[in-house]
Write an enzyme that holds these catalytic residues in place. Structure first.
Site, PDB file in Angstrom:
ATOM      1  N   CYS A  11     -29.834  11.643  19.677  1.00  0.00           N
ATOM      2  CA  CYS A  11     -28.886  10.830  20.444  1.00  0.00           C
ATOM      3  C   CYS A  11     -28.674   9.458  19.821  1.00  0.00           C
ATOM      4  CB  CYS A  11     -29.375  10.684  21.883  1.00  0.00           C
ATOM      5  SG  CYS A  11     -31.024   9.941  22.026  1.00  0.00           S
ATOM      6  N   GLY A  67       3.031   7.887  13.299  1.00  0.00           N
ATOM      7  CA  GLY A  67       3.006   8.176  14.726  1.00  0.00           C
ATOM      8  C   GLY A  67       2.039   7.258  15.443  1.00  0.00           C
ATOM      9  N   PHE A 107      -5.726   5.679  19.716  1.00  0.00           N
ATOM     10  CA  PHE A 107      -6.255   4.359  19.381  1.00  0.00           C
ATOM     11  C   PHE A 107      -5.197   3.395  18.860  1.00  0.00           C
ATOM     12  CE2 PHE A 107      -9.906   7.260  18.797  1.00  0.00           C
ATOM     13  CZ  PHE A 107     -10.750   6.708  19.748  1.00  0.00           C
ATOM     14  N   TYR A 125      -4.949  11.541   3.627  1.00  0.00           N
ATOM     15  CA  TYR A 125      -3.578  11.738   4.111  1.00  0.00           C
ATOM     16  C   TYR A 125      -3.236  13.219   4.119  1.00  0.00           C
ATOM     17  CZ  TYR A 125       1.529  11.877   4.046  1.00  0.00           C
ATOM     18  OH  TYR A 125       2.842  12.173   4.306  1.00  0.00           O
ATOM     19  N   MET A 126      -2.661  13.682   5.227  1.00  0.00           N
ATOM     20  CA  MET A 126      -2.285  15.088   5.385  1.00  0.00           C
ATOM     21  C   MET A 126      -0.773  15.161   5.593  1.00  0.00           C
ATOM     22  SD  MET A 126      -5.235  16.712   5.213  1.00  0.00           S
ATOM     23  CE  MET A 126      -5.173  18.259   6.106  1.00  0.00           C
ATOM     24  N   ASP A 152     -13.709  16.773  21.122  1.00  0.00           N
ATOM     25  CA  ASP A 152     -12.290  16.782  21.504  1.00  0.00           C
ATOM     26  C   ASP A 152     -11.506  17.691  20.562  1.00  0.00           C
ATOM     27  OD1 ASP A 152     -10.012  16.214  22.897  1.00  0.00           O
ATOM     28  OD2 ASP A 152      -9.737  14.196  22.091  1.00  0.00           O
TER      29      ASP A 152
END
Length: 659
Positions: free
Chosen positions: A165, A409, A413, A476-477, A521
């Site tokens: 943790c 985009g 965040f 970068y994609m 997520d």
């Protein structure tokens, strides 16, 4: 027997490997060699080592760290009274007698050891970390507090092998300031018998001798690499290099043929001896359907590709031929077989010691194949993989080196932009909106995340933290978010391509699973697609740093309810098994070409239906076998869900069957 590196008397806590095992503490003589950590009974009257009580293979150790001392230990965690005396003054607390605990974590859980002095603890932790530094399974996180009464005191996790943790820091055994509530309390002096052992001089460290190149591992560069900082060493494709320092981290220290030394990305090289990765005909990550598509595009008689088989450790030779009379040509797939003597063959009468020798033979003789291997086919412009950071040790990036080119985009965040680093390297730049992230905690975690390096993970290159807003710099994609890609290209996909997308994500998640790292997520919106259509997992672990209650609360409007299992919705209990559940939903998104899961229900209705046992229906593009895989991820009991390793094996099996 290997030379003893360290030898000391410590207090050892019982490991309670069975639920009924008692919790007790005993003095033991500990010996460390390069291969084993062993502990023995010790006869204090005679000063002799007694029988061996246990040992741990050094190669199985995954972590060595301090432990925060327990506050007010109850009687069962105190040393029994000396002899038959009944005075409570003689009942000495373990923490006072041996006040400096540390832990050695291995495949059976933590071994807790108590040292009489802090200096001795530091010395042992330093030496243990030194001998395990090349271990393959070192963990990124650990538990700073004890495992007691069926749970860890630090995080209340109940599985002894649960992921840590707290981020692992290289502290050489020293506790953080203020972490020990007894830091001002002096320990009792050692007994004369213990003092004799504790003062035994350590063996002198041998002088470093120059290493002969014959003793070093030799590698061949698969790609060119230009140094990004002063610590790096240039690589030239096809040249040989000697590895001076190898670790589980993605950078190795190497020497070139001219004697120049520096750090190189470990994923840019392969072992020189008998390696097939340097050959034009080998494509490591190519699937069966991709090989068939490429061979048909080339359309050349005897065109061939050697690729990894869906069976672990095996290779497949895919061959195209027109000479069969079929105007479209046919493709055959031959698994490279091996004998018990480790010889390779495609036709049993022709055995070879290496795969390159095997391929060379069949380039001149068909020998039972549909065609001679005439023409090696490879992917055009094989791109070099991403490096873990922009140069060795570089994680803080100077914003002056960044050029912003266009906006891509807006995410959770803040704004994401496409840009260049030093005018040359494509990068994505996340500009973190102030107040949206727990920034200090993320900056600490970023150091760990940069060492997570896999061809199916979006690589974190570094951060800019010297100004506000802070920037996160990543690979970068070009084709952007998988969710939008599915929706915009929905009429162009074949089912085999959809399964390959699932495989890409599963490979990344299997890697994170092996590193005991949770995504938390996982969804199509958090996967990206590159210019070659390869899907990579992004934003792994970032959800922990969101400050928006609407996102972090399970009743919030932004919480990913539709990707969450019952234990997360009811108890906020995240684990690798909650990632498994989300992966099943992601598979459903892929096969539904970007539909919203449970599209007819609100978030609260979805949570209620999930608790009642409702599961997503089979998309019409998914076969029964594919749906069986995704449905296996949605078992109500987390322990009944498969691992990512099992899921990947199942997906590869279906790929072979359905191609």
């Amino acid at each position: 027997m290997a030379a003893v590196i360290l030898e000391s008397i410590f207090l050892k806590r019982s490991q309670q490997k069975k639920k009924t095992s008692p919790l007790n503490f005993k003095k033991r003589l500990f010996l460390l060699t390069v291969h084993k950590l062993s502990y023995y009974e010790y006869d204090f009257e005679r000063g002799r080592r007694g029988s061996k009580k246990g040992s741990i293979d050094v190669e199985k150790i995954t972590c060595v760290e301090t432990v925060v001392p327990e506050k007010n230990p109850p009687p069962e965690r105190q040393i029994p009274r000396r002899g038959e005396e009944s005075s409570e003054m003689e009942q000495i607390s373990i923490i006072e007698r041996f006040p400096y605990p540390f832990q050695v974590v291995y495949d059976e859980g933590p071994l807790y050891v108590f040292s009489p002095t802090e200096e001795l603890r530091k010395r042992w932790i330093h030496q243990l970390k030194n001998v395990i530094r090349y271990n393959s399974d070192l963990v990124q996180k650990y538990h700073p507090c004890f495992w007691i009464d069926g749970q860890y005191l630090c995080c209340s996790q109940t599985a002894k092998n649960a992921m840590g943790c707290q981020i692992l820091e290289n502290r050489n055994g020293s506790l953080k300031p203020g972490s020990s509530h007894r830091k001002t309390k002096k320990p009792l002096p050692p007994t004369p018998e213990e003092d004799q052992i504790l003062k035994k001089p350590l063996p002198p460290e041998p002088a470093a001798a120059p290493v002969s190149t014959s003793e070093l591992k030799k590698v061949v560069a698969l790609y060119d690499y230009m140094p990004m900082n002063a610590n790096d060493l240039q690589l030239r494709k096809g040249d040989e290099y000697f590895i001076l320092e190898e670790s589980n981290l993605p950078w190795w220290r190497a020497r070139d043929k001219n004697g120049q030394e520096g750090y190189i990305p470990s994923n840019y090289v392969t072992e020189a001896e008998d390696s097939i990765e340097m050959y034009e005909w080998y494509s490591k990550h190519m699937t069966r359907s991709q090989a068939e598509q490429l061979l048909k595009q080339e359309g050349k008689e005897g065109g061939f590709i050697v690729r990894d088989s869906s069976k672990a450790g095996k290779y497949t030779v895919s061959v195209f031929a027109k000479s069969t009379g079929d105007p479209q040509g046919v493709i055959r797939h031959y698994v490279v077989c091996s004998t018990p003597q480790s010889q390779y063959y495609l036709a049993e009468k022709h055995l070879f010691s290496t795969i390159p020798e095997l391929i060379n033979y069949h380039q001149h003789n068909s020998a039972g194949l549909i065609s001679r291997l005439k023409y090696p086919v490879s992917q055009q412009n094989k791109n070099a993989p991403s490096t873990a950071g922009l140069g060795y040790g570089s994680w803080e990036i100077d914003p002056k080196d960044l050029t912003f080119l266009k906006e891509l985009g807006t995410g959770q965040f803040g704004v994401v932009k496409y840009g260049k680093w030093r005018g040359q390297y494509d990068v994505a730049i996340k500009m973190i909106k102030e107040g949206s992230m727990s920034e200090d905690e993320f900056i600490e975690e970023a150091k760990v995340m940069m060492n997570l390096s896999h061809e199916k993970l979006v690589q974190l290159y570094g951060v800019c933290t010297k100004q506000r807003p802070i920037f996160i710099i990543t690979e970068y994609m070009a084709n952007g978010c998988l969710l939008n890609y599915l929706r915009e290209m929905r009429h162009r996909f074949q089912t085999q391509q959809l399964l390959e997308m699932c495989k890409d994500v599963c490979e990344a998640m299997e890697y994170l699973e092996s590193k005991q790292f949770l995504h938390r997520d996982l969804a199509a919106r958090n996967c990206l697609v590159n210019d070659q259509g390869v899907v990579k997992v992004s934003d792994f672990g970032l959800s922990r740093y969101v400050l928006d209650d609407e996102y972090t609360s399970s009743v919030g409007s932004k919480f990913p309810v539709r990707w969450s299992p019952p234990e997360v919705l009811m108890y906020s209990k995240f684990s690798s098994k909650s990632d498994i559940w989300a992966f099943g939903v992601l598979m459903w998104e892929i096969y539904s070409l970007g539909k919203m899961p449970y599209e007819r229900f609100t978030n609260s209705e979805t949570a209620e239906h999930i608790a009642q046992g409702l599961r997503l229906y089979r998309p019409h593009l998914a076969s029964e076998k594919v749906y069986t895989i995704m449905y296996s991820c949605w078992h109500e009991k987390a322990d009944e869900r498969p691992t990512f390793k099992i899921l990947l094996s199942n997906i590869l099996d279906v790929m072979d069957e359905e191609s």
